[in-house]
Write a protein that holds these residues in place. Structure first.
Motif, short mmCIF file in Angstrom:
data_model
loop_
_atom_site.label_atom_id
_atom_site.label_comp_id
_atom_site.label_asym_id
_atom_site.label_seq_id
_atom_site.Cartn_x
_atom_site.Cartn_y
_atom_site.Cartn_z
N ASP A 11 0.83 -1.21 0.00
CA ASP A 11 0.00 0.00 0.00
C ASP A 11 0.87 1.26 0.00
OD1 ASP A 11 -2.28 -1.54 0.01
OD2 ASP A 11 -2.64 -1.32 2.17
N PHE A 12 1.95 1.20 0.77
CA PHE A 12 2.87 2.34 0.84
C PHE A 12 3.49 2.61 -0.52
CE2 PHE A 12 7.19 3.99 1.56
CZ PHE A 12 6.87 5.19 2.16
N VAL A 13 3.98 1.57 -1.16
CA VAL A 13 4.61 1.71 -2.48
C VAL A 13 3.57 2.17 -3.50
CG1 VAL A 13 5.71 0.46 -4.38
CG2 VAL A 13 6.46 0.06 -2.03
N GLY A 14 2.37 1.61 -3.43
CA GLY A 14 1.31 2.04 -4.34
C GLY A 14 0.98 3.51 -4.15
N GLY A 15 0.94 3.95 -2.92
CA GLY A 15 0.67 5.36 -2.63
C GLY A 15 1.77 6.25 -3.17
N GLN A 16 3.02 5.82 -2.99
CA GLN A 16 4.14 6.60 -3.52
C GLN A 16 4.09 6.66 -5.04
OE1 GLN A 16 7.69 4.76 -1.83
NE2 GLN A 16 7.95 6.56 -0.53
N THR A 17 3.73 5.54 -5.64
CA THR A 17 3.63 5.49 -7.10
C THR A 17 2.57 6.46 -7.60
OG1 THR A 17 4.35 3.18 -7.14
CG2 THR A 17 3.19 3.99 -9.09
N ARG A 18 1.41 6.46 -6.97
CA ARG A 18 0.35 7.38 -7.38
C ARG A 18 0.77 8.83 -7.19
NH1 ARG A 18 -2.49 3.21 -5.15
NH2 ARG A 18 -2.62 4.18 -3.10
N GLU A 19 1.46 9.10 -6.09
CA GLU A 19 1.93 10.46 -5.84
C GLU A 19 2.93 10.89 -6.92
OE1 GLU A 19 4.47 12.99 -2.55
OE2 GLU A 19 3.43 11.19 -1.89
N MET A 20 3.84 10.01 -7.27
CA MET A 20 4.83 10.33 -8.29
C MET A 20 4.18 10.48 -9.67
SD MET A 20 8.13 8.12 -7.15
CE MET A 20 9.26 9.01 -8.17
N GLU A 21 3.16 9.67 -9.94
CA GLU A 21 2.45 9.81 -11.20
C GLU A 21 1.75 11.17 -11.27
OE1 GLU A 21 -0.08 6.37 -11.12
OE2 GLU A 21 1.40 5.11 -12.15
N GLY A 22 1.20 11.60 -10.16
CA GLY A 22 0.57 12.92 -10.10
C GLY A 22 1.58 14.03 -10.31
N GLN A 23 2.75 13.89 -9.70
CA GLN A 23 3.80 14.90 -9.87
C GLN A 23 4.29 14.93 -11.31
OE1 GLN A 23 6.74 13.86 -6.94
NE2 GLN A 23 5.58 14.77 -5.24
N LEU A 24 4.43 13.76 -11.91
CA LEU A 24 4.87 13.68 -13.30
C LEU A 24 3.84 14.32 -14.22
CD1 LEU A 24 6.79 12.70 -15.50
CD2 LEU A 24 5.64 10.48 -15.43
N SER A 25 2.59 14.03 -13.98
CA SER A 25 1.52 14.62 -14.79
C SER A 25 1.53 16.13 -14.67
CB SER A 25 0.17 14.06 -14.36
OG SER A 25 -0.88 14.67 -15.06
N SER A 26 1.70 16.63 -13.47
CA SER A 26 1.75 18.07 -13.24
C SER A 26 2.96 18.69 -13.95
CB SER A 26 1.82 18.34 -11.73
OG SER A 26 1.91 19.71 -11.48
N ALA A 27 4.09 18.03 -13.88
CA ALA A 27 5.30 18.54 -14.54
C ALA A 27 5.12 18.54 -16.06
CB ALA A 27 6.51 17.69 -14.16
N GLU A 28 4.47 17.51 -16.59
CA GLU A 28 4.23 17.45 -18.03
C GLU A 28 3.30 18.58 -18.47
OE1 GLU A 28 2.83 13.42 -18.33
OE2 GLU A 28 4.81 12.69 -18.96
N LYS A 29 2.30 18.88 -17.66
CA LYS A 29 1.38 19.98 -17.98
C LYS A 29 2.11 21.32 -17.96
CE LYS A 29 -2.77 17.67 -16.35
NZ LYS A 29 -3.78 17.59 -15.29
N ARG A 30 2.97 21.52 -16.95
CA ARG A 30 3.74 22.76 -16.88
C ARG A 30 4.67 22.87 -18.09
NH1 ARG A 30 4.40 21.22 -11.49
NH2 ARG A 30 6.57 20.68 -11.86
N CYS A 31 5.28 21.76 -18.45
CA CYS A 31 6.19 21.75 -19.60
C CYS A 31 5.44 22.11 -20.87
CB CYS A 31 6.84 20.38 -19.72
SG CYS A 31 8.07 20.27 -21.03
N GLN A 32 4.27 21.53 -21.07
CA GLN A 32 3.46 21.83 -22.25
C GLN A 32 3.08 23.31 -22.28
OE1 GLN A 32 2.73 19.76 -24.84
NE2 GLN A 32 1.88 21.56 -25.82
N HIS A 33 2.72 23.83 -21.12
CA HIS A 33 2.37 25.26 -21.04
C HIS A 33 3.58 26.12 -21.42
CE1 HIS A 33 0.48 28.92 -19.61
NE2 HIS A 33 1.54 29.16 -18.89
#
Length: 66
Positions: A11-33
């Motif tokens: 569960d801990f690893v899954g939570g970290q993975t989801r958090e990192m996926e969210g951060q990556l998605s946010s970074a990709e959106k900023r990059c596109q902007h």
């Protein structure tokens, strides 16, 4: 109990993975902007350069007509 520890770790690893996926998605959106902003700035500079060239040509033509 060992199974419970494993699930907690999972569960801990899954939570970290989801958090990192969210951060990556946010970074990709900023990059596109930023890429879109850069594209617009390049267009602005190109238009400005073109207008400056046109004005310089008009000045030369005006001086030659005198």
């Amino acid at each position: 109990p060992a199974e419970q520890v494993y699930r907690d770790d999972e569960d801990f690893v899954g939570g970290q993975t989801r958090e990192m996926e969210g951060q990556l998605s946010s970074a990709e959106k900023r990059c596109q902007h930023l890429e879109n902003e850069l594209f617009q700035m390049r267009k602005l500079v190109a238009n400005s350069d073109r207008k400056q060239s046109q004005l310089m040509e008009q000045m030369v033509t005006t001086r030659q007509e005198r």
